[in-house]
Write a protein that holds these residues in place. Sequence first.
Motif, PDB file in Angstrom:
ATOM      1  N   GLY A  28       1.209  -1.205  -0.295  1.00  0.00           N
ATOM      2  CA  GLY A  28      -0.129  -0.398  -0.079  1.00  0.00           C
ATOM      3  C   GLY A  28       0.682   1.375  -0.155  1.00  0.00           C
ATOM      4  N   SER A  29       2.574   1.035   0.373  1.00  0.00           N
ATOM      5  CA  SER A  29       3.099   2.757   0.113  1.00  0.00           C
ATOM      6  C   SER A  29       2.998   2.960  -1.645  1.00  0.00           C
ATOM      7  N   ILE A  30       2.709   1.926  -2.485  1.00  0.00           N
ATOM      8  CA  ILE A  30       2.933   3.320  -3.714  1.00  0.00           C
ATOM      9  C   ILE A  30       1.402   3.314  -3.509  1.00  0.00           C
ATOM     10  N   VAL A  31       1.439   4.717  -4.210  1.00  0.00           N
ATOM     11  CA  VAL A  31      -0.241   6.057  -4.730  1.00  0.00           C
ATOM     12  C   VAL A  31       0.268   6.534  -6.304  1.00  0.00           C
ATOM     13  N   ILE A  32      -0.400   6.046  -6.885  1.00  0.00           N
ATOM     14  CA  ILE A  32      -0.056   6.066  -8.184  1.00  0.00           C
ATOM     15  C   ILE A  32      -1.792   7.641  -8.242  1.00  0.00           C
ATOM     16  N   GLU A  33      -1.391   8.460  -8.578  1.00  0.00           N
ATOM     17  CA  GLU A  33      -2.357   9.998  -9.130  1.00  0.00           C
ATOM     18  C   GLU A  33      -3.759   9.568  -9.962  1.00  0.00           C
ATOM     19  N   LYS A 112       4.873 -10.761  -6.627  1.00  0.00           N
ATOM     20  CA  LYS A 112       3.727 -10.615  -5.300  1.00  0.00           C
ATOM     21  C   LYS A 112       2.973  -9.073  -6.090  1.00  0.00           C
ATOM     22  N   TYR A 113       3.356  -8.636  -6.578  1.00  0.00           N
ATOM     23  CA  TYR A 113       2.410  -7.041  -7.061  1.00  0.00           C
ATOM     24  C   TYR A 113       1.856  -7.355  -8.041  1.00  0.00           C
ATOM     25  N   GLU A 114       1.813  -8.365  -9.224  1.00  0.00           N
ATOM     26  CA  GLU A 114       0.759  -8.453 -10.787  1.00  0.00           C
ATOM     27  C   GLU A 114       0.318  -9.711  -9.584  1.00  0.00           C
ATOM     28  N   GLY A 115       0.380 -10.696  -8.587  1.00  0.00           N
ATOM     29  CA  GLY A 115      -0.051 -11.391  -8.277  1.00  0.00           C
ATOM     30  C   GLY A 115      -0.107 -12.562  -9.253  1.00  0.00           C
ATOM     31  N   THR A 116       0.647 -12.770  -9.833  1.00  0.00           N
ATOM     32  CA  THR A 116       0.840 -14.321 -10.814  1.00  0.00           C
ATOM     33  C   THR A 116       2.004 -15.573 -10.026  1.00  0.00           C
ATOM     34  N   ASN A 117       2.108 -16.035 -10.493  1.00  0.00           N
ATOM     35  CA  ASN A 117       3.309 -17.265 -10.515  1.00  0.00           C
ATOM     36  C   ASN A 117       3.820 -16.994 -11.665  1.00  0.00           C
ATOM     37  N   LEU A 118       4.927 -17.872 -11.337  1.00  0.00           N
ATOM     38  CA  LEU A 118       6.452 -17.602 -12.769  1.00  0.00           C
ATOM     39  C   LEU A 118       6.455 -17.873 -13.609  1.00  0.00           C
ATOM     40  N   VAL A 134       9.856 -10.090 -18.980  1.00  0.00           N
ATOM     41  CA  VAL A 134       8.716 -10.767 -18.757  1.00  0.00           C
ATOM     42  C   VAL A 134       7.724 -10.291 -18.962  1.00  0.00           C
ATOM     43  N   VAL A 135       6.294 -10.455 -18.339  1.00  0.00           N
ATOM     44  CA  VAL A 135       5.132  -9.889 -18.774  1.00  0.00           C
ATOM     45  C   VAL A 135       4.794  -9.291 -16.915  1.00  0.00           C
ATOM     46  N   ILE A 136       4.445  -7.900 -17.070  1.00  0.00           N
ATOM     47  CA  ILE A 136       3.587  -6.856 -16.299  1.00  0.00           C
ATOM     48  C   ILE A 136       2.933  -6.005 -16.777  1.00  0.00           C
ATOM     49  N   SER A 137       1.689  -6.236 -15.989  1.00  0.00           N
ATOM     50  CA  SER A 137       0.804  -5.579 -16.503  1.00  0.00           C
ATOM     51  C   SER A 137       0.581  -3.617 -15.714  1.00  0.00           C
ATOM     52  N   LYS A 138       1.030  -4.056 -14.472  1.00  0.00           N
ATOM     53  CA  LYS A 138       0.431  -3.240 -13.270  1.00  0.00           C
ATOM     54  C   LYS A 138       1.150  -1.898 -13.022  1.00  0.00           C
ATOM     55  N   GLN A 139       1.400  -0.171 -13.231  1.00  0.00           N
ATOM     56  CA  GLN A 139       2.314   0.182 -13.275  1.00  0.00           C
ATOM     57  C   GLN A 139       3.047   0.088 -11.140  1.00  0.00           C
ATOM     58  N   GLU A 140       2.462  -0.095 -10.867  1.00  0.00           N
ATOM     59  CA  GLU A 140       3.051  -0.582  -9.360  1.00  0.00           C
ATOM     60  C   GLU A 140       3.891  -1.442  -9.767  1.00  0.00           C
ATOM     61  N   THR A 141       4.142  -2.460 -10.103  1.00  0.00           N
ATOM     62  CA  THR A 141       4.969  -2.836 -10.209  1.00  0.00           C
ATOM     63  C   THR A 141       7.173  -2.563 -10.836  1.00  0.00           C
ATOM     64  N   ILE A 142       6.335  -1.874 -11.667  1.00  0.00           N
ATOM     65  CA  ILE A 142       7.550  -1.130 -12.323  1.00  0.00           C
ATOM     66  C   ILE A 142       7.938  -0.162 -11.373  1.00  0.00           C
ATOM     67  N   ILE A 143       7.168   1.054 -10.615  1.00  0.00           N
ATOM     68  CA  ILE A 143       7.035   1.681  -9.476  1.00  0.00           C
ATOM     69  C   ILE A 143       8.686   1.041  -8.387  1.00  0.00           C
ATOM     70  N   ALA A 144       8.073  -0.197  -8.039  1.00  0.00           N
ATOM     71  CA  ALA A 144       8.561  -0.876  -7.157  1.00  0.00           C
ATOM     72  C   ALA A 144       9.375  -1.870  -7.716  1.00  0.00           C
ATOM     73  N   LEU A 145      10.070  -2.324  -8.439  1.00  0.00           N
ATOM     74  CA  LEU A 145      11.121  -3.189  -9.787  1.00  0.00           C
ATOM     75  C   LEU A 145      12.456  -1.591  -9.563  1.00  0.00           C
ATOM     76  N   ARG A 146      11.576  -0.174  -9.681  1.00  0.00           N
ATOM     77  CA  ARG A 146      12.839   0.886  -9.825  1.00  0.00           C
ATOM     78  C   ARG A 146      13.709   1.430  -8.763  1.00  0.00           C
ATOM     79  N   LYS A 147      12.932   0.592  -7.304  1.00  0.00           N
ATOM     80  CA  LYS A 147      13.636   0.734  -6.054  1.00  0.00           C
ATOM     81  C   LYS A 147      15.060   0.071  -5.967  1.00  0.00           C
ATOM     82  N   SER A 148      14.132  -1.101  -6.510  1.00  0.00           N
ATOM     83  CA  SER A 148      15.760  -1.924  -6.419  1.00  0.00           C
ATOM     84  C   SER A 148      17.064  -1.625  -6.840  1.00  0.00           C
ATOM     85  N   LYS A 149      17.951  -1.336  -6.339  1.00  0.00           N
ATOM     86  CA  LYS A 149      19.176  -1.288  -6.109  1.00  0.00           C
ATOM     87  C   LYS A 149      19.996  -1.778  -7.539  1.00  0.00           C
ATOM     88  N   TYR A 150      19.796  -2.860  -7.856  1.00  0.00           N
ATOM     89  CA  TYR A 150      20.117  -4.590  -8.828  1.00  0.00           C
ATOM     90  C   TYR A 150      19.400  -4.356 -10.083  1.00  0.00           C
TER      91      TYR A 150
END
Length: 503
Positions: A28-33, A112-118, A134-150
């Motif tokens: 719930g920490s990711i909020v999209i306008e 975790k953010y997509e609610g899918t399996n491998l 990979v397959v990503i449909s949610k903007q929240e997933t992109i935001i979460a990934l961009r926070k990763s140092k990897y």
Amino acid sequence: MIKNLLRISVISIMFFASCSKDDNIKEGSIVIEASQKDPLSALEINAKIDESINTKGSFNWKESSSHLLWSAIAQGQNIVTIGFGNSKDDIERAKLSDNEKIQNDLLAIIMKYEGTNLDKTLISSDEYLNLIDVVISKQETIIALRKSKYIRYIEPGDYKYFEGKRVLEKMASGSGSGCGYDASTLSTADYTFITPNSKAPWTFYKHNIPSAWSYSTGRGVTIAIVDTGVSPNQTLLGSSFNDGNSSGRTIQKYGVYVDSIWPWSTTTDGTSDLCGHGTSMASVAAAPRNDNGLPVGVAYNANLVTYRAASNVVLEGYHEQNGVKNAFTALGNRSDVKIISMSMGHIFSVGKIEDGIKYAYSKGKLIFCAGGTSTSFTTFVGVIFPASMSETVAVTGVKEGSTYEKCDVCHTGSKIDFTVVMQRSGSGNTVPVDSYYDNQSDYVGGSSVATATTAGIAALVWAKNPSWNKDQVLTKMRQSASLYPNKNPEFGYGNINALLAVQ
């Protein structure tokens, strides 16, 4: 080659995620306008890309907002390419000891953010490079990934910039630098007969290539052409490749392009050129010198490796970009290949192609790329990608004459390293090449033919100095160019004198 290297269960991936210090984003920490909850249209995305190119001279997804990035992903089948590592230079799996753990951590964030399996997340995991599709449909997933140092980069894997502009048809219209199966009757002013019965193109004499043949013909050097393949109907690039004065050499053909709209498809459509462009480039670089009465290549005794990596000259879409990446990694792993020439590109960078080129460069390959050839729809672009990379040698075409003037459809700019004379001042004719069909000739121009010509000159230099590395060969080519030691802001070091380069 793409291989799914993952051999672990979803349970183990989730375990990695729970232990990862990097996955510290609370639910719930990711909020999209509200204004950014819907994706932009293709026209809106392209407008932002064009604005960046016009104002900054380039565009890179790293610098875009998460909303713009997600919008492009949504417009491209939700396919995403992720480059990962401990630093921006961590491109090779063999050199990153914890590559599997990092990959698992990132996959866990996505699930975790997509609610899918491998099975519904991972399309492919590259065998040699630190990247996954990979397959990503949610903007929240992109935001979460961009926070990763990897994360080295996150890019749309199948966004088609040109599709909305309706210009691919123009690129494939047979304009002399794109696709086409045309044949032309060559003007007698555009070639010189040489023994045993070959035609040396007029442009070769502007670079003293025929004189350089007294010192080197490219024997023992292998050139790779990454393009649209080679025509099965042209025997000079087949059964008659090792013929006449061109003897003791080989041609090998590979296909890594998958002709499908589905990213999960892995079956390639073979080695044959279905465009015509790759055939022309192979002809310019290494067509045989025999008695067939057709144009000869610059390095007519060099070995040739051809890759059908794309369907067209514009590297747009998942399978074309994937094909080019796979070609470069495969060539990087070949000790016999010294030179790679690619006369295709895009107007902005593509992460997986960058990784493939850097991989090949790290293995000692000398890489030549076209600076750009176009008409009205991309004239606002300077030197295109990947010629814009520091790991590549950028080449463009100029007109015949005592002063430097770019060819009618050629791009120039500060990233250009060399030029090739490829457009006649009077007739406007370009460079004679072997046509798509046997016993026929054609004209081809633009930065494409300039690039293949320069790759051929590099083969002459390397064959004369077989103990040299790529830097020594490139230095000699620069020293033999007409503008050296200065570098012109539009034309680089200028035209290479091949005779000086091999002496």
